[in-house]
Enzyme design. Sequence first.
Site, PDB file in Angstrom:
ATOM      1  N   PRO A   2      61.541 -32.821 -10.183  1.00 23.41           N
ATOM      2  CA  PRO A   2      62.565 -33.866 -10.245  1.00 23.41           C
ATOM      3  C   PRO A   2      63.759 -33.509  -9.359  1.00 23.41           C
ATOM      4  O   PRO A   2      64.261 -32.384  -9.408  1.00 23.41           O
ATOM      5  CB  PRO A   2      62.955 -33.895 -11.718  1.00 23.41           C
ATOM      6  CG  PRO A   2      61.790 -33.295 -12.433  1.00 23.41           C
ATOM      7  CD  PRO A   2      61.241 -32.263 -11.505  1.00 23.41           C
ATOM      8  N   GLU A   3      64.198 -34.459  -8.553  1.00 21.08           N
ATOM      9  CA  GLU A   3      65.328 -34.248  -7.656  1.00 21.08           C
ATOM     10  C   GLU A   3      66.452 -35.201  -8.044  1.00 21.08           C
ATOM     11  O   GLU A   3      66.418 -35.816  -9.108  1.00 21.08           O
ATOM     12  CB  GLU A   3      64.876 -34.449  -6.209  1.00 21.08           C
ATOM     13  CG  GLU A   3      63.767 -33.488  -5.789  1.00 21.08           C
ATOM     14  CD  GLU A   3      63.273 -33.737  -4.389  1.00 21.08           C
ATOM     15  OE1 GLU A   3      64.087 -34.111  -3.506  1.00 21.08           O
ATOM     16  OE2 GLU A   3      62.062 -33.552  -4.144  1.00 21.08           O
ATOM     17  N   ARG A 159      75.694 -22.713   8.858  1.00 23.46           N
ATOM     18  CA  ARG A 159      74.486 -21.905   8.931  1.00 23.46           C
ATOM     19  C   ARG A 159      73.552 -22.434  10.005  1.00 23.46           C
ATOM     20  O   ARG A 159      73.341 -23.644  10.113  1.00 23.46           O
ATOM     21  CB  ARG A 159      73.777 -21.912   7.581  1.00 23.46           C
ATOM     22  CG  ARG A 159      72.622 -20.930   7.482  1.00 23.46           C
ATOM     23  CD  ARG A 159      72.088 -20.869   6.075  1.00 23.46           C
ATOM     24  NE  ARG A 159      73.147 -20.560   5.111  1.00 23.46           N
ATOM     25  CZ  ARG A 159      72.954 -20.536   3.802  1.00 23.46           C
ATOM     26  NH1 ARG A 159      71.767 -20.818   3.306  1.00 23.46           N
ATOM     27  NH2 ARG A 159      73.952 -20.233   2.987  1.00 23.46           N
TER      28      ARG A 159
END
Length: 288
Positions: A2-3, A159
């Site tokens: 689940p996101e 990054r």
Amino acid sequence: MPELPEVEALAQFLRTHAVGAVVGRVDVAAMSVLKTFDPPITALQGRDVTGARRFGKHLAMDCDGLWLITHLSRGGWLRWIDNPSAAPPKPGKGPLALRVHFFTPDGETPAFDLTEAGTRKRLAVWVATDPQQVPGIARLGPDALEVTRAEFGEVLATRSARIKTALVDQSLLAGVGNAYSDEILHAARMSPFATTSKLSPDEVDRLYDAMRAELSDAVERLVGQEAARLKGEKRAGMTVHARTGMPCPVCGDTVREVSYAERSFQYCPTCQTSGRILADRRMSRLLK
């Protein structure tokens, strides 16, 4: 796993069905699921449910200042039960990890189960007086649906990494996982292997707009659905994720897959990589 959209939908489901109820008995079927011992899980009993919200991919239920927080991980899910069995579940039997009983103002006694499929048990539950006491929440970057365009650009600039890696790094950006990162990159027409430090301002704009659109559309589609239907609705909305070998709905090319470690991701060569087929860790270079 689940996101953001599914967890947001589950939070809304709890706001609709659990807020206003009183927590009854809490049954622990798998002790390994509990990651805290103070306050004890029994401290939730008798407390009013006053809210539910999402922190990245963590689902949190506010019980009058004491929080029940879960990360469903890869195989976890929440299942609502209108008429649960009165008998406590037997520990170690089946996928059930935790059951929370309720007493509603209407005199009903529903419950929800936290379950986990598969043999690798990663579902985690915390009881905390402050969600920031949960290490995974304390490390979260800005939420993917709340971050501004300027903040998003700054996050990517911190990054040098593949875009796919950056999008799913919860310390950089909270809420996006493997599935929706595939969908975002497809919508933005960008290679998963592109490097964040080399993106032009226009590419950052395109990625940001795709992220907002994909997640917002998924939240709108999923919120209001019954918890049991969310997994199916998520799969139905995917254009490339988990569609290896199927035609891309945009251009008709075959959706390809890259496998690595325990996961894989999907992409469309025509839409995202100028027709190139990406090699995964099972190969040494790009296929021509």
